[in-house]
Enzyme design. Structure first.
Site, PDB file in Angstrom:
ATOM      1  N   GLU A   1       6.463 -21.748  16.264  1.00 23.03           N
ATOM      2  CA  GLU A   1       5.321 -20.823  15.819  1.00 23.03           C
ATOM      3  C   GLU A   1       4.411 -20.542  17.259  1.00 23.03           C
ATOM      4  O   GLU A   1       3.684 -21.305  17.582  1.00 23.03           O
ATOM      5  CB  GLU A   1       4.764 -21.335  14.761  1.00 23.03           C
ATOM      6  CG  GLU A   1       3.674 -20.539  14.082  1.00 23.03           C
ATOM      7  CD  GLU A   1       3.952 -19.430  13.734  1.00 23.03           C
ATOM      8  OE1 GLU A   1       5.056 -19.079  12.913  1.00 23.03           O
ATOM      9  OE2 GLU A   1       3.338 -18.372  14.554  1.00 23.03           O
TER      10      GLU A   1
ATOM     11  N   CYS B   1       2.550 -14.683   5.382  1.00 23.90           N
ATOM     12  CA  CYS B   1       2.191 -14.984   3.860  1.00 23.90           C
ATOM     13  C   CYS B   1       0.688 -15.546   3.812  1.00 23.90           C
ATOM     14  O   CYS B   1      -0.040 -15.238   3.229  1.00 23.90           O
ATOM     15  CB  CYS B   1       3.192 -15.811   3.262  1.00 23.90           C
ATOM     16  SG  CYS B   1       2.772 -16.344   1.550  1.00 23.90           S
TER      17      CYS B   1
ATOM     18  N   LYS C   1      -4.481 -12.388  -2.226  1.00 27.47           N
ATOM     19  CA  LYS C   1      -4.622 -12.809  -3.592  1.00 27.47           C
ATOM     20  C   LYS C   1      -6.267 -13.445  -3.718  1.00 27.47           C
ATOM     21  O   LYS C   1      -6.945 -13.232  -4.828  1.00 27.47           O
ATOM     22  CB  LYS C   1      -3.819 -14.031  -3.932  1.00 27.47           C
ATOM     23  CG  LYS C   1      -2.744 -13.671  -4.913  1.00 27.47           C
ATOM     24  CD  LYS C   1      -1.680 -12.917  -3.901  1.00 27.47           C
ATOM     25  CE  LYS C   1      -1.740 -11.301  -4.013  1.00 27.47           C
ATOM     26  NZ  LYS C   1      -0.336 -10.530  -3.146  1.00 27.47           N
TER      27      LYS C   1
ATOM     28  N   GLY D   1       9.206 -18.225  20.822  1.00 28.73           N
ATOM     29  CA  GLY D   1      10.592 -18.759  20.935  1.00 28.73           C
ATOM     30  C   GLY D   1      11.620 -17.677  21.564  1.00 28.73           C
ATOM     31  O   GLY D   1      11.486 -16.339  20.850  1.00 28.73           O
TER      32      GLY D   1
ATOM     33  N   ALA E   1       2.655   4.160  -2.247  1.00 27.89           N
ATOM     34  CA  ALA E   1       2.461   3.679  -3.702  1.00 27.89           C
ATOM     35  C   ALA E   1       3.129   2.305  -3.736  1.00 27.89           C
ATOM     36  O   ALA E   1       3.859   2.338  -4.721  1.00 27.89           O
ATOM     37  CB  ALA E   1       2.306   4.667  -4.659  1.00 27.89           C
TER      38      ALA E   1
ATOM     39  N   VAL F   1       2.714  12.708   4.377  1.00 29.16           N
ATOM     40  CA  VAL F   1       1.486  12.735   5.318  1.00 29.16           C
ATOM     41  C   VAL F   1       2.185  13.033   6.790  1.00 29.16           C
ATOM     42  O   VAL F   1       3.297  12.599   6.997  1.00 29.16           O
ATOM     43  CB  VAL F   1       1.045  11.362   5.599  1.00 29.16           C
ATOM     44  CG1 VAL F   1       0.037  11.278   6.654  1.00 29.16           C
ATOM     45  CG2 VAL F   1       0.272  10.823   4.382  1.00 29.16           C
TER      46      VAL F   1
ATOM     47  N   GLY G   1       5.931   0.189   3.876  1.00 26.46           N
ATOM     48  CA  GLY G   1       7.072  -0.791   4.096  1.00 26.46           C
ATOM     49  C   GLY G   1       7.175  -1.740   5.171  1.00 26.46           C
ATOM     50  O   GLY G   1       6.000  -1.763   6.016  1.00 26.46           O
ATOM     51  N   ARG G   2       7.928  -2.378   5.306  1.00 24.96           N
ATOM     52  CA  ARG G   2       7.833  -3.493   6.253  1.00 24.96           C
ATOM     53  C   ARG G   2       9.371  -3.605   7.065  1.00 24.96           C
ATOM     54  O   ARG G   2      10.239  -2.973   6.527  1.00 24.96           O
ATOM     55  CB  ARG G   2       7.579  -4.972   6.029  1.00 24.96           C
ATOM     56  CG  ARG G   2       6.029  -5.121   5.194  1.00 24.96           C
ATOM     57  CD  ARG G   2       5.654  -6.528   4.871  1.00 24.96           C
ATOM     58  NE  ARG G   2       5.724  -7.299   5.995  1.00 24.96           N
ATOM     59  CZ  ARG G   2       4.841  -7.494   6.987  1.00 24.96           C
ATOM     60  NH1 ARG G   2       3.646  -6.566   6.705  1.00 24.96           N
ATOM     61  NH2 ARG G   2       4.852  -8.480   7.930  1.00 24.96           N
TER      62      ARG G   2
ATOM     63  N   HIS H   1       1.105 -21.329 -30.171  1.00 20.92           N
ATOM     64  CA  HIS H   1       0.022 -20.411 -30.830  1.00 20.92           C
ATOM     65  C   HIS H   1      -1.300 -20.896 -30.620  1.00 20.92           C
ATOM     66  O   HIS H   1      -1.363 -21.967 -31.103  1.00 20.92           O
ATOM     67  CB  HIS H   1       0.668 -19.987 -32.160  1.00 20.92           C
ATOM     68  CG  HIS H   1      -0.386 -19.168 -32.910  1.00 20.92           C
ATOM     69  ND1 HIS H   1      -0.356 -17.778 -32.638  1.00 20.92           N
ATOM     70  CD2 HIS H   1      -1.380 -19.195 -33.851  1.00 20.92           C
ATOM     71  CE1 HIS H   1      -1.288 -17.059 -33.462  1.00 20.92           C
ATOM     72  NE2 HIS H   1      -1.840 -18.150 -33.976  1.00 20.92           N
TER      73      HIS H   1
HETATM   74  P1  NAI Z   1       6.830  -0.895  -0.362  1.00 19.73           P
HETATM   75  O1  NAI Z   1       8.388  -0.695   0.166  1.00 19.73           O
HETATM   76  O2  NAI Z   1       6.608  -1.812  -1.724  1.00 19.73           O
HETATM   77  O3  NAI Z   1       6.403   0.418  -0.674  1.00 19.73           O
HETATM   78  C1  NAI Z   1       6.068   1.398   0.277  1.00 19.73           C
HETATM   79  C2  NAI Z   1       5.807   2.732  -0.584  1.00 19.73           C
HETATM   80  O4  NAI Z   1       5.756   3.877   0.344  1.00 19.73           O
HETATM   81  C3  NAI Z   1       7.297   3.153  -1.367  1.00 19.73           C
HETATM   82  O5  NAI Z   1       6.633   3.795  -2.676  1.00 19.73           O
HETATM   83  C4  NAI Z   1       7.661   4.419  -0.537  1.00 19.73           C
HETATM   84  O6  NAI Z   1       8.315   5.437  -1.082  1.00 19.73           O
HETATM   85  C5  NAI Z   1       6.387   4.868   0.061  1.00 19.73           C
HETATM   86  N1  NAI Z   1       6.530   5.832   1.411  1.00 19.73           N
HETATM   87  C6  NAI Z   1       7.409   5.410   2.405  1.00 19.73           C
HETATM   88  N2  NAI Z   1       7.507   6.297   3.179  1.00 19.73           N
HETATM   89  C7  NAI Z   1       6.252   6.945   3.182  1.00 19.73           C
HETATM   90  C8  NAI Z   1       5.596   8.176   3.699  1.00 19.73           C
HETATM   91  N3  NAI Z   1       6.066   8.504   4.600  1.00 19.73           N
HETATM   92  N4  NAI Z   1       4.722   8.854   3.092  1.00 19.73           N
HETATM   93  C9  NAI Z   1       4.206   8.132   1.890  1.00 19.73           C
HETATM   94  N5  NAI Z   1       4.779   7.416   1.157  1.00 19.73           N
HETATM   95  C10 NAI Z   1       5.763   6.715   1.873  1.00 19.73           C
HETATM   96  O7  NAI Z   1       6.217  -1.472   0.741  1.00 19.73           O
HETATM   97  P2  NAI Z   1       4.624  -2.028   1.011  1.00 19.73           P
HETATM   98  O8  NAI Z   1       3.708  -1.862  -0.026  1.00 19.73           O
HETATM   99  O9  NAI Z   1       4.315  -1.883   2.425  1.00 19.73           O
HETATM  100  O10 NAI Z   1       5.267  -3.556   1.190  1.00 19.73           O
HETATM  101  C11 NAI Z   1       6.136  -4.340   2.105  1.00 19.73           C
HETATM  102  C12 NAI Z   1       6.717  -5.450   1.451  1.00 19.73           C
HETATM  103  O11 NAI Z   1       6.048  -6.413   1.338  1.00 19.73           O
HETATM  104  C13 NAI Z   1       7.688  -4.992   0.298  1.00 19.73           C
HETATM  105  O12 NAI Z   1       8.810  -5.716   0.366  1.00 19.73           O
HETATM  106  C14 NAI Z   1       6.714  -5.781  -0.851  1.00 19.73           C
HETATM  107  O13 NAI Z   1       7.567  -6.403  -1.790  1.00 19.73           O
HETATM  108  C15 NAI Z   1       6.183  -6.980   0.110  1.00 19.73           C
HETATM  109  N6  NAI Z   1       4.911  -7.618  -0.561  1.00 19.73           N
HETATM  110  C16 NAI Z   1       5.137  -8.011  -1.914  1.00 19.73           C
HETATM  111  C17 NAI Z   1       3.930  -8.431  -2.366  1.00 19.73           C
HETATM  112  C18 NAI Z   1       3.827  -9.321  -3.568  1.00 19.73           C
HETATM  113  O14 NAI Z   1       5.028  -9.903  -3.890  1.00 19.73           O
HETATM  114  N7  NAI Z   1       3.007  -9.311  -4.668  1.00 19.73           N
HETATM  115  C19 NAI Z   1       2.715  -8.205  -1.990  1.00 19.73           C
HETATM  116  C20 NAI Z   1       2.634  -7.144  -0.529  1.00 19.73           C
HETATM  117  C21 NAI Z   1       3.723  -7.112  -0.119  1.00 19.73           C
END
Ligand code: NAI
Length: 463
Positions: free
Chosen positions: A34, A43, A52, A116, A178, A234, A269-270, A442
């Site tokens: 690491e 995380c 959180k 690494g 979103a 955008v 997204g990631r 309940h």
């Molecule tokens: P996401 O994949 O959840 O959402 C990305 C959003 O951006 C989608 O709605 C997509 O349609 C939109 N998008 C993509 N390109 C775009 C553009 N050029 N202009 C406008 N909108 C666009 O990705 P997010 O929120 O970045 O999260 C990444 C990862 O991290 C996800 O896999 C998510 O599940 C995970 N994560 C999980 C959490 C949890 O379990 N509570 C908390 C935070 C992240």
């Protein structure tokens, strides 16, 4: 010559550190590489845990401002101390990362500090020093996806890392995407007083979420003052010392526009984080989306090298990575490790919370599977009324012919906790009737789950 270790895990996030612990429990000599100063990966350091902490703190603030009077609790002069809120977040992160250090000591896992690089199928170099091993596990996680024309500087244009570390409340935060990150962090800053506008490429929020739940979710967030620009793209951002101009245009064509913001969060997204690992040289194949290609046993194209978590296919979720880490450690010791990908819940920690599991109505329609739906609203649940938490509902989908539970979707208070019994039900191949015939305490929010299961057969009792 004997190797230094049986397993070297690269990356100490939830996938890597859990894999290391399980492998050590099973008697292997384990090292974990690491490069961060602290263990726990994205995380614990800059993801799930700090977000959180801020979500909870900001919810407490919003509740103190708007939610107490109805309970007959009168509080005057509620103010925000953002520095303290951020300090608390840092304390929470530190306690968690130190906890992993303790677990490493307890299990005699060697922490190899530094970045690494895989020099050969049985050799990992860390900060120039070579270490030999029988198995290598790639658990290097993911990083924020970039967007052309939007240069993240973590000052005015932020990734999730910057959005967790702001030392002032933005006047106007524009969120691009979103998805889960955009809505969770958008909620934090909205509750703390920012105007928040979310720009989303698609004509809906949270792709993949049951579309009825997504519509309800959007209405709930809109009521909280979040603004949505759906179906917009955008095209660029221009940051100055005083703010950011965001250029956008409708995806279906139409007039371009600009929005004035003082801070922008990019959350589209990631993507897998595998740069600098030397995968090319050693011959580890990636798929078309840059993820490490693995078989059902997490083996890559190179014998002795395995991969888990966000670096491979599947949902980018900490608990998915953890399951894979455990399964892989078990496979490496000749056991029957296995991950049931149909039973992985997803939770969005907003208010209301959103939890989902398995198939949605949309996915079942697309697959041509006949199903029944059972729904129950929290307005008809006594405990929810007593708590003043009547927003949302539980929705179950079950196979029409067999009644087998196929999916569960909950929007409302404690949704992320309520989904757990349905994960267990799905794991055990339960029918909706099995859930309906299970006694639920309940008064509890969980009774809404039982009622939704009864509703699959058209016999909910309290509606
Ligand atoms: P996401 O994949 O959840 O959402 C990305 C959003 O951006 C989608 O709605 C997509 O349609 C939109 N998008 C993509 N390109 C775009 C553009 N050029 N202009 C406008 N909108 C666009 O990705 P997010 O929120 O970045 O999260 C990444 C990862 O991290 C996800 O896999 C998510 O599940 C995970 N994560 C999980 C959490 C949890 O379990 N509570 C908390 C935070 C992240």
């Amino acid at each position: 010559m004997a190797e230094d270790f049986d397993v070297i895990v690269i990356g100490a996030g939830p996938g890597g550190y859990v894999c290391a612990i399980r492998a050590a429990q099973l008697g292997l000599r384990v090292a974990c590489v690491e490069k961060r100063e602290t263990l726990g990966g994205t995380c614990l350091n800059i993801g799930c845990i700090p977000s959180k902490a801020l979500l909870h703190s900001s919810a407490v603030f919003a509740h103190a401002r708007h939610g107490l009077a109805d309970h007959g609790v009168v509080v005057d002069g509620v103010r925000l101390d953002l520095a303290r809120m951020q300090a608390r977040k840092a304390e929470v992160v530190e306690a968690n990362t130190k906890g992993i250090e303790f677990l490493f000591r307890k299990h005699k896992i060697t922490w190899l500090r530094g970045a690494g690089r895989i020099a050969a199928p049985n050799r990992v170099e860390v900060a120039g020093a070579p270490h030999t091993t029988r198995h290598i596990v790639i658990a290097t996680g993911s990083e924020s996806s970039p967007l052309f024309g939007v240069a993240v500087d973590e000052r005015r244009i932020l990734s999730s890392t910057g959005a967790l570390a702001l030392d002032r409340v933005p006047a106007h935060l524009v969120v691009i995407g979103a998805g889960v990150i955009g809505l969770e962090l958008g909620s934090v800053w909205r509750r703390l007083g920012a105007e928040v506008t979310v720009i989303e490429y698609l004509d809906r929020i949270v792709p993949g979420l049951d579309s009825e739940v997504a519509r309800h979710f959007r209405r709930a967030l809109t009521k909280q003052g979040m603004r949505f620009r759906l179906g917009e793209r955008v095209t660029g951002t221009n940051a100055t010392d005083t703010g950011v101009t965001v250029s956008l245009e409708p995806v279906k064509g139409g007039a371009a526009e600009t929005l004035a913001a003082d801070t922008v969060l990019l959350a589209i997204g990631r993507r897998p984080h595998v740069e600098g690992l030397g995968l090319d040289a050693v011959g580890v194949a990636l798929d078309e989306r840059g993820r490490v290609r693995t078989d059902a046993g997490f083996a890559t194209s190179v014998p002795g090298i395995y991969a888990i978590g966000d670096a491979i296919a599947g949902p980018m979720l900490a608990h998915k990575a953890e399951e894979e880490g455990v399964a892989l450690a078990e496979l490496l010791t000749g056991r029957a490790g296995h991950v049931n990908y149909t039973a992985i819940p997803g939770v969005i920690y907003t208010a209301p919370e959103v939890a989902s599991l398995g198939e949605t109505e949309d996915s079942l329609k697309a697959a041509g599977v006949a199903y029944n739906v059972g729904k129950f609203p929290f307005t008809a649940n006594g405990r929810a009324r007593a708590m003043g938490e009547t927003e949302g509902f539980v929705k179950l989908v079950a196979d029409k012919a067999t009644d087998r539970l196929l999916g569960a979707h909950i929007i409302g208070a404690e949704a992320g906790t309520l989904i757990a019994e349905l994960v267990t039900a799905l794991e055990f191949g339960a029918s909706a009737e099995d859930v309906a015939r299970t006694c639920h305490a309940h008064p509890s929010l969980n009774e809404a789950v039982k009622e939704a299961a009864l509703a699959v057969d058209g016999r909910a009792l309290h509606i």
